[in-house]
Enzyme design. Sequence first.
Site, mmCIF file in Angstrom:
data_model
loop_
_atom_site.group_PDB
_atom_site.id
_atom_site.type_symbol
_atom_site.label_atom_id
_atom_site.label_comp_id
_atom_site.label_asym_id
_atom_site.label_seq_id
_atom_site.Cartn_x
_atom_site.Cartn_y
_atom_site.Cartn_z
ATOM 1 N N ASP A 284 0.868 -1.171 0.000
ATOM 2 C CA ASP A 284 0.000 0.000 0.000
ATOM 3 C C ASP A 284 0.915 1.235 0.000
ATOM 4 O OD1 ASP A 284 -2.168 1.673 -0.032
ATOM 5 O OD2 ASP A 284 -3.226 0.708 1.620
HETATM 6 C C1 BGC Z 1 -5.096 3.150 0.160
HETATM 7 C C2 BGC Z 1 -5.219 2.129 -0.950
HETATM 8 C C3 BGC Z 1 -5.129 2.818 -2.272
HETATM 9 C C4 BGC Z 1 -3.792 3.529 -2.356
HETATM 10 C C5 BGC Z 1 -3.524 4.215 -3.678
HETATM 11 C C6 BGC Z 1 -3.872 4.021 -0.018
HETATM 12 O O1 BGC Z 1 -3.867 5.099 0.847
HETATM 13 O O2 BGC Z 1 -5.071 2.483 1.391
HETATM 14 O O3 BGC Z 1 -6.441 1.432 -0.812
HETATM 15 O O4 BGC Z 1 -5.277 1.909 -3.315
HETATM 16 O O5 BGC Z 1 -3.750 4.509 -1.337
HETATM 17 O O6 BGC Z 1 -4.287 5.338 -3.842
#
Ligand code: BGC
Length: 746
Positions: A284
Site C-alpha cells: 500500500d
Molecule cells: C489506500 C489504498 C489505495 C492507495 C492508492 C492508499 O492510501 O489504502 O487502498 O489503493 O492509497 O491510492
Amino acid sequence: MRLSYYFTITLLLFIVSCNQQKTPTDPIEQRVEALLSKMTLEEKIGQTALRGTSSRVKGALPEEMKEAVRKGHVGAFLNIMNTDYVDELQQIAVTESPNKIPLIFGRDVIHGFKTIFPIPLATAATWDPKQAENTGRISAIEGTSSGINWTFAPMLDIARDSRWGRVAESPGEDPYLGSLMGEAYIKGFQGDNLTDKTSMVACAKHFIGYGAAVGGRDYNTAIISDPLLYNVYLPPFQAAIDANVQTFMSSFNELNGVPASGDKKIMTDLLRNKMGFDGFVVSDWNSITEMIPHGYAADEKHAAELASNAGVDMEMTSQSYEHHIKTLIKEGKLEEKQLDFLVKNILRVKIRMGLFENPHRDKKHDGHLYSEKHLSLAKDAAAKSMVLLKNENTVLPLKKSQKVALIGPLADAPLDQMGTWCFDGEKEHSQTPYMAMKEKVYGYEAGLKYSRDKSTSQFKKAIQLAKKSDVIVFVGGEEAILSGEAHSRAEINLPGAQEELIHELSKLGKPIVLVIMAGRPITIGNIKDEVEGILMAWHGGTMAGPALNDILYGNIAPEGRLPITWPKSSGQLPYYYNHKNTGRPAKAEKFVQMYDIPVGAWQSSLGNESHYLDVGYLPEYPFGYGLSYTQFAYSNIKISKKEIVENETIEVSALIKNTGKVEATETVQLYIQDVIGSLTRPVRELKDYEKVFLKAGEAKRVTFTIHTNQLKFYNRDLKQVLEKGDFNVWIAPSAAEGLKESFILK
Ligand code: BGC
C-alpha cells in the site's frame, strides 16, 4: 446454490501445492524466465517500482520520470491522468528501455470512473453480485480509455465496525456475501480476457486484517486469532484468487504484532503457498517504509529487507527497494533469487495482460463515458441498493397527489452523493434527488447547507415550506468526506444540526420520511420515533437522484438488505450478527434497563447477562434486514431428512408468499448454526440466499441444498474440519428472524 465457493475454499486452502514451482514448460513461464535472464540487477529492481503522484496531481510529466523509464527503473505508474503522458511513457518503455518491458498504469477506480456507481457497501446491499460485476465492467470500459489498465479494487476487508471510515468501501461484515461481491467485481474489472482493451487488472486489498482496526480507527492495529482469520477474514480473498485476480495489495496495519507488509508468513506462506496466488503483490502507499513508525523496521533499508523477503513484489510510492536492494543483495540479506521471484511475479502478470503485444492505449476506444447504458446501469444499482428500514402507516411510496416538501442537506449535493473514492467522477454529471423530483415535489429547502452545518439560520424557511406540505422528505446523512480512508468517526450519528431540524419539523405533525445518504449505518436513536419512514440510500453515485425518485414514488419496490449490522449506538461496536454466544447470552426476560434498577440496589452480577444496561443487546436493525412495499410471509419449512453423513446433501425449503398488494423481490436467506464445536461456533452464519420475485399474492417454495462442505470450519490447528453433531438451520428474512429446522450430522 453457490457450492463452488465451499469446494474451492476447501481445495485451495489445504490441497494447493506450492505454486512457486511453476511448471517450466508453461509458455508464459518460459517467457518470464527468458526475459529475466536478460535483465540487469537495476532493471529487476526497476520492475518492482510503482511510481506516481497523488490523485489530485494531473499535470506535468517531469523529465526525470521519462529518464527513469528509459533506464528501466520503473515498472508501473499510478495516477498519471494525462493520456498523452501515458502514451509517451509507454512509448519510451517499449522502444527505449533496455528490455522494452511495458509499464502498467494503476489508479483507484473503485466504484466507477466517470459514471459513478453506488459505494461498495451499497452494492453489497443489493445482494446481487451482478450489480458488482456491472460496476466493475463499466468502470473498466470507461477507465481503460484513459490508459488505466490496473485498478486498486476490490477492497475485500470484512468490516464489523462502522466507525471505521472504510466500511463504505467494504462488502460489509459477512464472509460469504463479501466473497460473492469480490468475485463479481473482479469478473467485471478483468472482463473475459485479460488482454482485452477494456480489461483492467484487479487488486484484492488489503491483505490482511485492515478492516479489524481496533476501535475502528483507520490504520490501527489488528488482533485476530488464526481461526478467526481463516473462518472470517480470508474467504473473500480466497474467492478473489479463484476468480483469477491478478494482484493483491498488502495492508497498512500490523496483524498480531507484525505489519502485513513485512510478514513472510502472510505474504508468502499463506497467500502464495496455501492460498495459491500467483500474481503480484503491491504494497500500500508507503506501507513498506511505514514499518519504521510501526516499530518493526529500524530504518528504510531494514524495511526493504523485511518487505522483499516477505514477498511484497512491488513497492507503491516509497523507494526503499530502489535505494537498498542492491546493497541488501551484496550484504547477503536478500538473495538475488528472491528478487527474481518478485520480478517474475510482475512479469507474469504483464505477459498475461498481453502488454508485450499491445502495450498502447487504444486511442479509438472512447470509454463511452456517461453513455445512456452506463447511466442506466448505475441507476439500477443505486435503486436496488436502497434499504427500507421503517415504513409506518405506509408513508411510502409517496402518492403523486401529495404535496411533498423536500428538505435536507443531501437533497441536492452532487459531490456528496458520489461518496468516497471517486477521483474521476464529476459532480456536474450527478443527478441529485432534487433534480430528479423537482417537477413533482411541492418545494425544496435545504434547511442546512451541508451535513455538518450547525447553523439554524435556514430552519425557518424549511419549516415554512414543510407547514404547507402533506409529507416531508428529509434527505440527510453524511457528506462524502465523512467516510472513506482516514475518515473514521467515534459517533456515527447525523452530524451538524440535522437532528435538531428533524425535531423542529416533527413538531408540525406531518409525516416525515428520512432518507439517509451516508457511507455507513447512522445511529438514529434520537429521531427514529419522530419519522414515519426511513430509507437508507447510501452514497448512490451519479444516478442517486433518479434512483431515489423511483423508490420514493413506488416505480420500484425497495429490495436492498443490510450487508452490515446497524447499531443503536456506536458504543455497541464492533457488532456483527455471526457472533459467538457467551456462557450468559443476553435474553429479553433477563434484561433490565439501567433506569429500572432500584436506587441503592445490592451490587451483584446475578441475573444480568451479556448486554449493555443502556442500549440493551439488540442492534437497531440486524444484518440482512430490509422492508419492501409489500409483505412476505414465511411458512411451512421442510427438511428432506433429519440425518446426514459427510459428502451428502440435504434440502431445506420454505414457502414464501407475497401477501401484499405489489410485486416485489424478497431476499430469502439461509443461516446455519453448528451447535457444539471443538471451537465455539457463531450463533448463525449465512450460507446461501436466493432473491425471489413474487407477484402480489404469489407464493413460491424456495429450496436450498446444503452440502456437508458448507458445514466445515477451521479449528484451532487450522485444519478444515467437519464435526459431527447437531445443526440448526433457518430460512429467514434477516439474521434475527426465520423459520427454524434442525438436523444431525452423523
Ligand atoms: C489506500 C489504498 C489505495 C492507495 C492508492 C492508499 O492510501 O489504502 O487502498 O489503493 O492509497 O491510492
